[in-house]
Write a protein that holds these residues in place. Structure first.
Motif, PDB file in Angstrom:
ATOM      1  N   GLU A  48      43.219 -39.327 -23.045  1.00  0.00           N
ATOM      2  CA  GLU A  48      43.077 -40.308 -24.137  1.00  0.00           C
ATOM      3  C   GLU A  48      42.327 -41.552 -23.648  1.00  0.00           C
ATOM      4  O   GLU A  48      42.895 -42.644 -23.587  1.00  0.00           O
ATOM      5  N   PRO A  49      41.058 -41.429 -23.286  1.00  0.00           N
ATOM      6  CA  PRO A  49      40.312 -42.551 -22.705  1.00  0.00           C
ATOM      7  C   PRO A  49      40.261 -43.803 -23.568  1.00  0.00           C
ATOM      8  O   PRO A  49      40.154 -44.915 -23.049  1.00  0.00           O
ATOM      9  N   LYS A  50      40.376 -43.638 -24.885  1.00  0.00           N
ATOM     10  CA  LYS A  50      40.314 -44.798 -25.779  1.00  0.00           C
ATOM     11  C   LYS A  50      41.463 -45.773 -25.518  1.00  0.00           C
ATOM     12  O   LYS A  50      41.342 -46.965 -25.811  1.00  0.00           O
ATOM     13  N   ARG A  51      42.564 -45.258 -24.973  1.00  0.00           N
ATOM     14  CA  ARG A  51      43.710 -46.126 -24.689  1.00  0.00           C
ATOM     15  C   ARG A  51      43.381 -47.152 -23.605  1.00  0.00           C
ATOM     16  O   ARG A  51      44.062 -48.186 -23.495  1.00  0.00           O
ATOM     17  N   LEU A  52      42.365 -46.878 -22.811  1.00  0.00           N
ATOM     18  CA  LEU A  52      42.017 -47.782 -21.721  1.00  0.00           C
ATOM     19  C   LEU A  52      41.013 -48.858 -22.138  1.00  0.00           C
ATOM     20  O   LEU A  52      40.714 -49.764 -21.359  1.00  0.00           O
ATOM     21  N   HIS A  53      40.525 -48.741 -23.361  1.00  0.00           N
ATOM     22  CA  HIS A  53      39.492 -49.671 -23.828  1.00  0.00           C
ATOM     23  C   HIS A  53      39.953 -51.126 -23.750  1.00  0.00           C
ATOM     24  O   HIS A  53      39.196 -52.008 -23.318  1.00  0.00           O
ATOM     25  N   ASP A  54      41.194 -51.376 -24.157  1.00  0.00           N
ATOM     26  CA  ASP A  54      41.693 -52.751 -24.223  1.00  0.00           C
ATOM     27  C   ASP A  54      41.962 -53.371 -22.856  1.00  0.00           C
ATOM     28  O   ASP A  54      42.156 -54.587 -22.758  1.00  0.00           O
ATOM     29  N   ILE A  55      42.009 -52.551 -21.800  1.00  0.00           N
ATOM     30  CA  ILE A  55      42.290 -53.125 -20.483  1.00  0.00           C
ATOM     31  C   ILE A  55      41.062 -53.034 -19.562  1.00  0.00           C
ATOM     32  O   ILE A  55      41.170 -53.190 -18.348  1.00  0.00           O
ATOM     33  N   ARG A  56      39.896 -52.803 -20.145  1.00  0.00           N
ATOM     34  CA  ARG A  56      38.689 -52.663 -19.332  1.00  0.00           C
ATOM     35  C   ARG A  56      38.414 -53.911 -18.485  1.00  0.00           C
ATOM     36  O   ARG A  56      38.087 -53.823 -17.310  1.00  0.00           O
ATOM     37  N   PHE A  57      38.531 -55.074 -19.096  1.00  0.00           N
ATOM     38  CA  PHE A  57      38.233 -56.307 -18.364  1.00  0.00           C
ATOM     39  C   PHE A  57      39.303 -56.589 -17.311  1.00  0.00           C
ATOM     40  O   PHE A  57      39.019 -57.170 -16.255  1.00  0.00           O
ATOM     41  N   TYR A  58      40.524 -56.177 -17.610  1.00  0.00           N
ATOM     42  CA  TYR A  58      41.604 -56.310 -16.629  1.00  0.00           C
ATOM     43  C   TYR A  58      41.303 -55.430 -15.414  1.00  0.00           C
ATOM     44  O   TYR A  58      41.425 -55.865 -14.265  1.00  0.00           O
ATOM     45  N   LEU A  59      40.878 -54.197 -15.682  1.00  0.00           N
ATOM     46  CA  LEU A  59      40.527 -53.283 -14.594  1.00  0.00           C
ATOM     47  C   LEU A  59      39.375 -53.849 -13.768  1.00  0.00           C
ATOM     48  O   LEU A  59      39.375 -53.762 -12.542  1.00  0.00           O
ATOM     49  N   ARG A  60      38.396 -54.428 -14.450  1.00  0.00           N
ATOM     50  CA  ARG A  60      37.249 -54.997 -13.736  1.00  0.00           C
ATOM     51  C   ARG A  60      37.676 -56.138 -12.826  1.00  0.00           C
ATOM     52  O   ARG A  60      37.176 -56.278 -11.702  1.00  0.00           O
ATOM     53  N   SER A  61      38.612 -56.951 -13.280  1.00  0.00           N
ATOM     54  CA  SER A  61      39.057 -58.097 -12.487  1.00  0.00           C
ATOM     55  C   SER A  61      39.715 -57.671 -11.176  1.00  0.00           C
ATOM     56  O   SER A  61      39.746 -58.443 -10.211  1.00  0.00           O
ATOM     57  N   LEU A  62      40.216 -56.441 -11.134  1.00  0.00           N
ATOM     58  CA  LEU A  62      40.859 -55.952  -9.907  1.00  0.00           C
ATOM     59  C   LEU A  62      39.842 -55.821  -8.770  1.00  0.00           C
ATOM     60  O   LEU A  62      40.213 -55.876  -7.598  1.00  0.00           O
ATOM     61  N   LEU A  63      38.576 -55.655  -9.120  1.00  0.00           N
ATOM     62  CA  LEU A  63      37.528 -55.485  -8.116  1.00  0.00           C
ATOM     63  C   LEU A  63      37.312 -56.747  -7.289  1.00  0.00           C
ATOM     64  O   LEU A  63      36.765 -56.682  -6.189  1.00  0.00           O
ATOM     65  N   TRP A  64      37.715 -57.876  -7.827  1.00  0.00           N
ATOM     66  CA  TRP A  64      37.602 -59.119  -7.048  1.00  0.00           C
ATOM     67  C   TRP A  64      38.959 -59.803  -6.881  1.00  0.00           C
ATOM     68  O   TRP A  64      39.054 -61.022  -6.750  1.00  0.00           O
ATOM     69  N   SER A  65      40.007 -58.983  -6.828  1.00  0.00           N
ATOM     70  CA  SER A  65      41.343 -59.516  -6.528  1.00  0.00           C
ATOM     71  C   SER A  65      41.352 -60.089  -5.116  1.00  0.00           C
ATOM     72  O   SER A  65      40.719 -59.558  -4.207  1.00  0.00           O
ATOM     73  N   ARG A  66      42.080 -61.173  -4.909  1.00  0.00           N
ATOM     74  CA  ARG A  66      42.166 -61.766  -3.579  1.00  0.00           C
ATOM     75  C   ARG A  66      43.124 -60.998  -2.678  1.00  0.00           C
ATOM     76  O   ARG A  66      43.167 -61.230  -1.462  1.00  0.00           O
ATOM     77  N   VAL A  67      43.893 -60.081  -3.268  1.00  0.00           N
ATOM     78  CA  VAL A  67      44.787 -59.232  -2.480  1.00  0.00           C
ATOM     79  C   VAL A  67      43.999 -58.007  -2.021  1.00  0.00           C
ATOM     80  O   VAL A  67      43.554 -57.208  -2.838  1.00  0.00           O
ATOM     81  N   GLN A  68      43.806 -57.871  -0.732  1.00  0.00           N
ATOM     82  CA  GLN A  68      42.933 -56.834  -0.198  1.00  0.00           C
ATOM     83  C   GLN A  68      43.314 -55.433  -0.651  1.00  0.00           C
ATOM     84  O   GLN A  68      42.463 -54.638  -1.068  1.00  0.00           O
TER      85      GLN A  68
END
Length: 213
Positions: A48-68
């Motif tokens: 159900e990929p559409k369920r992830l649509h609303d958290i796309r920007f949240y997922l992207r922010s993980l790429l620059w998390s300060r926690v290694q």
């Protein structure tokens, strides 16, 4: 017999079990919790990929998390970002944090292969890579210099960067200058530097050997 025949004729249907997502677990300090949540993300992406649509920007922010650990786990799932059409990864490559930036550059080949950023876009970001070669943090510096040959092989760094690389051969900080000279032969073989570049700057290498002696 009739009953079994009737059952066989029923249209096949598969009951999907709804996967409960808790995106906050992707930021957990517990690696097992993070890994478990990413597995759920993978399942949802498949069914159900559409369920992830609303958290796309949240997922992207993980790429620059300060926690290694959080950040590196996200980078290990780049195919998820590709499937969801997530863009804007250049922010990680140009981060003010050398550690965040290093994680991004360590995945540069996969980013290009997946089409998340083009080669031209990466080339345009390489000034941020140069900064890591003289980073305040020794670990970042060492890993960045080890990454340089990969960027040369990918065509991200080339002869157009000759002058900047020659500057590193003359760098006032001995450890940075030494790392540059350690790659000098490779850079000549790849056509990035010339033999004349090395010969004209041998005095800077001699200074290093004299200090060690």
């Amino acid at each position: 017999m009739r009953g079994s025949r009737k059952a066989r004729n029923l249209p096949s249907c598969r009951l999907l079990q709804v996967v409960e997502l808790n995106p906050r677990n992707l930021k957990s300090l517990n690696p097992e919790v993070r890994e478990s949540e990413w597995r759920k993300v993978e399942e949802v992406l498949k069914e159900e990929p559409k369920r992830l649509h609303d958290i796309r920007f949240y997922l992207r922010s993980l790429l620059w998390s300060r926690v290694q650990g959080v950040r590196e786990e996200a980078w290990r799932h780049l195919h998820v970002y590709k499937e969801l059409g997530i863009t804007g990864l250049e922010k990680a490559f140009s981060s003010k944090s050398d550690r965040i930036k290093l994680t991004a550059w360590q995945h540069v080949q996969e980013v290009m292969e997946l089409g998340l950023l083009s080669k031209e876009e990466i080339v345009g970001l390489r000034q941020h890579f140069w900064r890591m070669l003289r980073s305040y943090y020794p670990t970042v510096r060492k890993k960045a210099w080890k990454l340089l040959p990969t960027l040369v092989k990918l065509g991200i760094v080339g002869p157009r960067d000759r002058e900047r690389l020659v500057e590193f051969l003359r760098n006032k900080k001995p450890n940075i200058r030494l790392m540059a000279w350690n790659l000098a032969k490779f850079l000549v073989n790849e056509g990035v530097l010339t033999r004349d570049d090395l010969e004209q700057n041998l005095i800077y290498l001699k200074e290093l050997t004299e200090r060690e002696s």
